[in-house]
Enzyme design. Structure first.
Site, PDB file in Angstrom:
ATOM      1  N   LYS A   1       0.822  -1.213   0.000  1.00  0.00           N
ATOM      2  CA  LYS A   1       0.000   0.000   0.000  1.00  0.00           C
ATOM      3  C   LYS A   1       0.856   1.262   0.000  1.00  0.00           C
ATOM      4  O   LYS A   1       0.428   2.306  -0.492  1.00  0.00           O
ATOM      5  CB  LYS A   1      -0.997  -0.003   1.163  1.00  0.00           C
TER       6      LYS A   1
ATOM      7  N   LYS B   1     -10.689  -4.663  -4.151  1.00  0.00           N
ATOM      8  CA  LYS B   1     -11.830  -3.784  -4.442  1.00  0.00           C
ATOM      9  C   LYS B   1     -11.410  -2.361  -4.730  1.00  0.00           C
ATOM     10  O   LYS B   1     -12.152  -1.591  -5.320  1.00  0.00           O
ATOM     11  CB  LYS B   1     -12.865  -3.834  -3.313  1.00  0.00           C
TER      12      LYS B   1
ATOM     13  N   LYS C   1      -3.347 -10.036  -6.393  1.00  0.00           N
ATOM     14  CA  LYS C   1      -4.611 -10.355  -5.714  1.00  0.00           C
ATOM     15  C   LYS C   1      -5.736  -9.440  -6.215  1.00  0.00           C
ATOM     16  O   LYS C   1      -5.504  -8.263  -6.468  1.00  0.00           O
ATOM     17  CB  LYS C   1      -4.353 -10.198  -4.211  1.00  0.00           C
TER      18      LYS C   1
HETATM   19  P1  ATP Z   1      -8.608  -2.943  -0.397  1.00  0.00           P
HETATM   20  O1  ATP Z   1      -8.509  -3.100  -1.871  1.00  0.00           O
HETATM   21  O2  ATP Z   1      -9.380  -1.749   0.029  1.00  0.00           O
HETATM   22  O3  ATP Z   1      -7.285  -3.062   0.298  1.00  0.00           O
HETATM   23  P2  ATP Z   1      -9.477  -5.648  -0.236  1.00  0.00           P
HETATM   24  O4  ATP Z   1     -10.372  -5.916  -1.391  1.00  0.00           O
HETATM   25  O5  ATP Z   1      -8.099  -6.180  -0.300  1.00  0.00           O
HETATM   26  O6  ATP Z   1      -9.466  -4.119   0.123  1.00  0.00           O
HETATM   27  P3  ATP Z   1     -10.162  -6.086   2.568  1.00  0.00           P
HETATM   28  O7  ATP Z   1     -11.242  -5.237   3.096  1.00  0.00           O
HETATM   29  O8  ATP Z   1      -8.768  -5.709   2.891  1.00  0.00           O
HETATM   30  O9  ATP Z   1     -10.278  -6.240   0.995  1.00  0.00           O
HETATM   31  O10 ATP Z   1     -10.419  -7.599   2.966  1.00  0.00           O
HETATM   32  C1  ATP Z   1     -11.560  -8.133   3.564  1.00  0.00           C
HETATM   33  C2  ATP Z   1     -11.471  -9.630   3.592  1.00  0.00           C
HETATM   34  O11 ATP Z   1     -11.493 -10.164   2.277  1.00  0.00           O
HETATM   35  C3  ATP Z   1     -10.205 -10.180   4.244  1.00  0.00           C
HETATM   36  O12 ATP Z   1     -10.534 -11.344   4.988  1.00  0.00           O
HETATM   37  C4  ATP Z   1      -9.335 -10.534   3.093  1.00  0.00           C
HETATM   38  O13 ATP Z   1      -8.408 -11.553   3.382  1.00  0.00           O
HETATM   39  C5  ATP Z   1     -10.372 -11.019   2.079  1.00  0.00           C
HETATM   40  N1  ATP Z   1      -9.887 -10.824   0.717  1.00  0.00           N
HETATM   41  C6  ATP Z   1      -9.599  -9.624   0.131  1.00  0.00           C
HETATM   42  N2  ATP Z   1      -9.206  -9.804  -1.143  1.00  0.00           N
HETATM   43  C7  ATP Z   1      -9.223 -11.153  -1.355  1.00  0.00           C
HETATM   44  C8  ATP Z   1      -8.904 -11.971  -2.484  1.00  0.00           C
HETATM   45  N3  ATP Z   1      -8.502 -11.440  -3.625  1.00  0.00           N
HETATM   46  N4  ATP Z   1      -9.053 -13.307  -2.360  1.00  0.00           N
HETATM   47  C9  ATP Z   1      -9.491 -13.861  -1.202  1.00  0.00           C
HETATM   48  N5  ATP Z   1      -9.803 -13.144  -0.102  1.00  0.00           N
HETATM   49  C10 ATP Z   1      -9.678 -11.818  -0.166  1.00  0.00           C
END
Ligand code: ATP
Ligand code: LTN
Length: 331
Positions: free
Chosen positions: A113, A198, A195
């Site tokens: 990040k 969102k 990965k």
């Molecule tokens: P951001 O993009 O804002 O960092 P993010 O999409 O990575 O957010 P988080 O809010 O950080 O999502 O994660 C919420 C949950 O979803 C956590 O348990 C995280 O491990 C899971 N998660 C996020 N992205 C993935 C992915 N690509 N595959 C599986 N699990 C995920």
């Protein structure tokens, strides 16, 4: 025996993706019957990256509605918004003093990040894992269901808990992570070595839980794959491996069944089938989501109730911590 406590959360930093769903929320519901489940919309985490306030507010409601639409029953689980329970930020301050600079410097999410937000590497982004540890430890959590990317943070939460328990006396339950067998790491559709996230600025990289059928199918059709043509796994076939994982999660089919289904067919047919399976799987969630979003007062009642319950649990741990630290109790 006492019921196990489960805690997890998602940041309202965007519309949730199928990564958040498969890696986390889809697996939460299964714990509801047997465990004390607490699911939080972690808005305080979201501000480590700049947010537009009106969007953050709307997404907080949306995230809560998505939890419920994905099968979390507010009658069985405690659902609340992180900033409504002041204990999270309070415990985070105390635990900051039991977390080492070196430990935080090693966190992969911080490094990623920081690269993405080079103009805003704020202290909150750095100490984010301490706030996450506080979320978990505040409720004496046994199990934290998350995607693969969060395991490093859970390890740190365990280290912090053990450290505090050793310096004083047993205070915190040492939590364990829970990762699903498939779907723990859903990759981006446009860069399948990264990965799915969102907050990716390329909307073609992720499928949001609220995308309509045409959008979903279009995104899967454009998904980056390799130059092979046979639908099967391979060490370097990142895109196809990812699509096979997603297809398997939404249909329950095994790898062998998928390979057999697409024998003699090409990637085009497979991508279309994945898109359709995902769109069909998300349709009931979307219908429920739309109903919930039309009734804000219902969502607010859940938030309020959840915050009251969570706050009671949080205060118990917090006062124990303050006593052990040597703070004079509030008179
Ligand atoms: P951001 O993009 O804002 O960092 P993010 O999409 O990575 O957010 P988080 O809010 O950080 O999502 O994660 C919420 C949950 O979803 C956590 O348990 C995280 O491990 C899971 N998660 C996020 N992205 C993935 C992915 N690509 N595959 C599986 N699990 C995920
Ligand atoms: N850091 C997590 C979100 C999160 C979380 C938590 C997950 C914040 N607090 C407590 C589980 C338990 C992320 O997904 N980025």
């Amino acid at each position: 025996m006492d019921k196990k406590t489960i805690f997890s959360g998602v940041q309202p930093s965007g519309i949730l993706t199928i990564g958040n769903y498969l890696g986390a929320i889809k697996n939460w519901g299964a714990f509801q019957e047997e465990c004390n489940c607490i699911f939080c919309v972690v808005d305080q985490h979201a501000i480590t990256v700049r947010q537009v306030p009106a969007d953050l507010r709307r997404r907080t409601y949306e995230t809560l509605a998505i939890y419920i639409a994905c099968g979390i029953d507010p009658e069985k689980s405690t659902l609340f918004v992180q900033s409504h329970v002041s204990g999270h930020a309070e415990l985070a301050w105390a635990l900051n003093c039991f977390t080492m600079y070196g430990e935080l410097s090693r966190m992969t999410q911080f490094k990623d990040k920081s690269k993405k937000n080079a103009d805003n590497i704020n202290a909150g982004l750095f100490t984010y894992p301490v706030l996450m540890a506080s979320d978990i430890l505040l409720y004496q959590t046994d199990l934290v269901p998350v995607g693969q990317d969060q395991m490093q943070h859970i390890e740190l939460a365990r280290d912090i808990a053990n450290r505090f328990n050793t310096v004083f006396s047993p205070t915190f339950t040492v939590p364990e992570g829970f990762i699903p067998k498939t779907g723990a790491r859903v990759m981006s559709l446009s860069e399948p070595t990264k990965k799915m996230s969102k907050s990716d600025e390329n909307v073609n990289g992720f499928v949001s839980l609220l995308d309509d059928k045409d959008t979903i199918i279009r995104k899967f059709k454009r998904a980056v794959t390799d130059s092979d043509t046979v639908v099967c796994r391979g060490d370097e076939k990142y895109g196809i491996n990812n699509l096979m994982n997603i297809y398997s999660c939404f249909t329950g089919k095994t790898d062998e069944e998928i390979v057999r289904e697409f024998e003699g067919k090409g990637y085009g047919d497979f991508k279309l089938a994945v898109g359709e399976a995902v769109a069909d799987g998300l349709a009931p969630i979307q219908a429920e989501f739309n109903k919930l979003m039309a009734d804000k007062s219902y969502l607010e009642a859940i938030m309020k109730n959840g915050a009251d319950t969570a706050n009671r649990m949080a205060q118990k741990t917090l006062s124990k911590v303050y006593r052990k630290l040597g703070f004079v109790g509030r008179l």
